[in-house]
Design a protein around this motif. Structure first.
Motif, PDB file in Angstrom:
ATOM      1  N   GLU A   1       0.652  -1.239  -0.055  1.00 16.86           N
ATOM      2  CA  GLU A   1       0.107   0.044   0.012  1.00 16.86           C
ATOM      3  C   GLU A   1       0.920   1.408  -0.145  1.00 16.86           C
ATOM      4  O   GLU A   1       0.188   2.488  -0.136  1.00 16.86           O
TER       5      GLU A   1
ATOM      6  N   CYS B   1       2.458   3.419  -5.216  1.00 21.68           N
ATOM      7  CA  CYS B   1       1.447   4.131  -6.281  1.00 21.68           C
ATOM      8  C   CYS B   1       1.957   3.722  -7.607  1.00 21.68           C
ATOM      9  O   CYS B   1       3.001   3.710  -7.858  1.00 21.68           O
TER      10      CYS B   1
ATOM     11  N   GLN C   1      -9.824  -7.363  -5.205  1.00 22.69           N
ATOM     12  CA  GLN C   1      -9.963  -7.680  -3.907  1.00 22.69           C
ATOM     13  C   GLN C   1     -11.069  -6.818  -3.202  1.00 22.69           C
ATOM     14  O   GLN C   1     -11.066  -6.909  -2.029  1.00 22.69           O
TER      15      GLN C   1
ATOM     16  N   ARG D   1     -12.226  -3.437  -1.796  1.00 24.58           N
ATOM     17  CA  ARG D   1     -11.783  -2.232  -1.711  1.00 24.58           C
ATOM     18  C   ARG D   1     -10.589  -1.891  -2.616  1.00 24.58           C
ATOM     19  O   ARG D   1     -10.441  -0.738  -3.286  1.00 24.58           O
ATOM     20  N   ASP D   2      -9.789  -2.993  -2.878  1.00 23.69           N
ATOM     21  CA  ASP D   2      -8.454  -2.554  -3.371  1.00 23.69           C
ATOM     22  C   ASP D   2      -8.153  -3.752  -4.676  1.00 23.69           C
ATOM     23  O   ASP D   2      -9.129  -4.575  -4.863  1.00 23.69           O
ATOM     24  N   VAL D   3      -7.472  -3.364  -5.713  1.00 23.46           N
ATOM     25  CA  VAL D   3      -6.875  -4.189  -6.696  1.00 23.46           C
ATOM     26  C   VAL D   3      -5.280  -4.540  -6.518  1.00 23.46           C
ATOM     27  O   VAL D   3      -4.532  -3.549  -6.138  1.00 23.46           O
ATOM     28  N   GLN D   4      -5.093  -5.817  -6.202  1.00 23.61           N
ATOM     29  CA  GLN D   4      -3.717  -6.087  -6.265  1.00 23.61           C
ATOM     30  C   GLN D   4      -3.102  -6.392  -7.382  1.00 23.61           C
ATOM     31  O   GLN D   4      -3.626  -7.409  -8.306  1.00 23.61           O
TER      32      GLN D   4
ATOM     33  N   TYR E   1      -0.830  -2.573  -3.847  1.00 21.50           N
ATOM     34  CA  TYR E   1      -2.286  -2.278  -3.571  1.00 21.50           C
ATOM     35  C   TYR E   1      -2.650  -1.009  -4.316  1.00 21.50           C
ATOM     36  O   TYR E   1      -2.155  -0.019  -4.014  1.00 21.50           O
ATOM     37  N   HIS E   2      -3.832  -1.185  -5.202  1.00 26.03           N
ATOM     38  CA  HIS E   2      -4.099   0.359  -5.858  1.00 26.03           C
ATOM     39  C   HIS E   2      -5.876   0.246  -5.555  1.00 26.03           C
ATOM     40  O   HIS E   2      -6.412  -0.788  -5.549  1.00 26.03           O
ATOM     41  N   PRO E   3      -6.307   1.533  -5.202  1.00 21.57           N
ATOM     42  CA  PRO E   3      -7.797   1.566  -4.734  1.00 21.57           C
ATOM     43  C   PRO E   3      -8.466   1.252  -6.003  1.00 21.57           C
ATOM     44  O   PRO E   3      -8.171   1.437  -7.185  1.00 21.57           O
ATOM     45  N   ALA E   4      -9.639   0.473  -5.885  1.00 22.97           N
ATOM     46  CA  ALA E   4     -10.638   0.140  -6.832  1.00 22.97           C
ATOM     47  C   ALA E   4     -11.590   1.267  -7.195  1.00 22.97           C
ATOM     48  O   ALA E   4     -11.586   2.230  -6.617  1.00 22.97           O
TER      49      ALA E   4
ATOM     50  N   GLY F   1      -9.731  -0.898 -10.615  1.00 20.24           N
ATOM     51  CA  GLY F   1      -8.514  -0.952 -11.182  1.00 20.24           C
ATOM     52  C   GLY F   1      -8.302  -0.393 -12.508  1.00 20.24           C
ATOM     53  O   GLY F   1      -9.217  -0.406 -13.328  1.00 20.24           O
TER      54      GLY F   1
END
Length: 366
Positions: free
Chosen positions: A286, A289, A307, A309-312, A325-328, A330
């Protein structure tokens, strides 16, 4: 109960299961012993319970020596309760009989409880929300209910120390989460010292006051969950707890140049000397970026996992694969070229262009 372990070593033949373990536990503290299979967690728990004696070193409980190479106080003479991975319920006893048993036979039951065994049994049934199942047999219970009975039986006699050996590993994900809350609630209610063995980092981070991270029979690091996660002291702790990316490069005047790239510099506070000596920076997924363009390192998207909330993302940078980890939702696809940067709130990103430094200062640190 206060506990002190001093130079505790346990050998089985020529194999050292534990090597010079030093640790202390404060009264009422919730300690998680975390590590992979075979690291010595259960051996340490067995020593604390009195099932084994150390090859070297000693263990003190409330300033009384209970284990040393020349002698050990057995489990029945220690004021402890224990919760096993396999529940270990007696098949011929009802739920309330399971809970009543230690009240009848535990050596250290306070006299105030001995005089009101039935009332205490009902109190503990209420504590674990099993009042309406008091007459059920173990085969009539679900996995989560069986674990509640095992927990209730362990705390019924008000032990000074509660030992838990991977008690949630046989439950499904939803039940594990539910039982985490139950164990935390019961610990807050009883204020009993808890030593909790687990290989699940999320359990340790979520529940413990402090974590003892172990590897190959030795202690790697002891600290609060936040300290263990944010400021790991070794590569093992960084990669085992939270799966940090170990980014290669070199350090110069407190600034890290990832992948040996002089054109990019990352500043991150509180990095252990261990990493600086080895030319490595631990970066949590996390803390990165991703951008389509920018002043960072170029990589390629190798894999994408949604995932919620997030996209791995798995990003190939040079010869290394990093997890980000990037906020969804993606916005990057497999095969796409991206730029990887350290998040600005984690670093000061310094880019060298035409002999001039363009410095973006950190606004906060981890």
């Amino acid at each position: 109960m206060n506990i002190q372990l001093s130079g505790v070593t346990k050998e089985f033949g020529k194999t050292a299961a534990l090597s010079s373990v030093d640790a202390n536990v404060k009264d009422g503290e919730f300690i998680a012993i975390l590590g992979p299979s075979g690291c010595g967690k259960t051996t340490l728990l067995r020593l604390l319970a009195g099932f084994e004696s150390p090859t070297e070193g000693y263990i003190e409980m409330d300033d009384k020596q209970v284990a040393a190479p020349y002698g050990v106080i057995p489990p029945e003479k220690r004021n402890i309760g224990m919760v096993f991975q396999s529940f270990a319920l007696w098949p011929h006893l009802t739920v309330q009989e399971q809970i009543r048993f230690p009240l009848l036979h535990h050596k250290f039951v306070p006299s105030s409880i001995k005089k009101r065994k039935e009332a205490r049994t009902q109190e503990v049934l209420e504590l674990v929300n099993l009042t309406n199942m008091a007459e059920r047999m173990p085969h009539e219970l679900s996995g989560g209910q069986k674990q509640r009975v095992a927990l209730a039986r362990a705390v019924a006699a008000q032990p000074s120390l509660l030992l838990m050996d991977e008690p949630l590993s046989s439950l499904d994900a939803e039940l594990r989460m539910e039982m985490r809350h139950e164990i935390q609630r019961i610990h807050r209610h009883t204020q009993t010292t808890v030593i909790y063995v687990t290989h699940d980092q999320s359990e340790a981070l979520a529940m413990a006051d402090r974590i003892i991270v172990m590897k190959d029979g030795a202690v790697e690091q002891i600290g609060s969950p936040e300290t263990i996660y944010r400021f790991p002291q070794t590569e093992f702790v960084a990669s085992f707890v939270g799966k940090a990316n170990l980014v290669p490069g070199f350090w110069k005047k407190g600034v890290f140049h990832p992948n040996g790239n002089d054109m990019v510099a990352w500043e991150k506070r509180e990095v252990a000397p261990y990493f600086m000596k080895r030319g490595v920076m631990p970066v949590r997924p996390e803390e990165f970026c991703l951008k389509k363009a920018g002043n960072g390192l170029t990589g390629r998207v190798e894999n994408v996992q949604f995932q919620g909330r997030d996209v791995q993302y798995t990003i190939l940078v040079g010869k290394d694969c990093w997890t980000v980890y990037h906020p969804a939702p993606g916005e990057f696809r497999i095969g796409e070229q991206v730029v990887v940067e350290l998040a600005k709130e984690q670093s000061a990103l310094r880019t060298h262009t035409e002999g001039h430094d363009n410095i973006i200062s950190s606004t906060s640190s981890i």
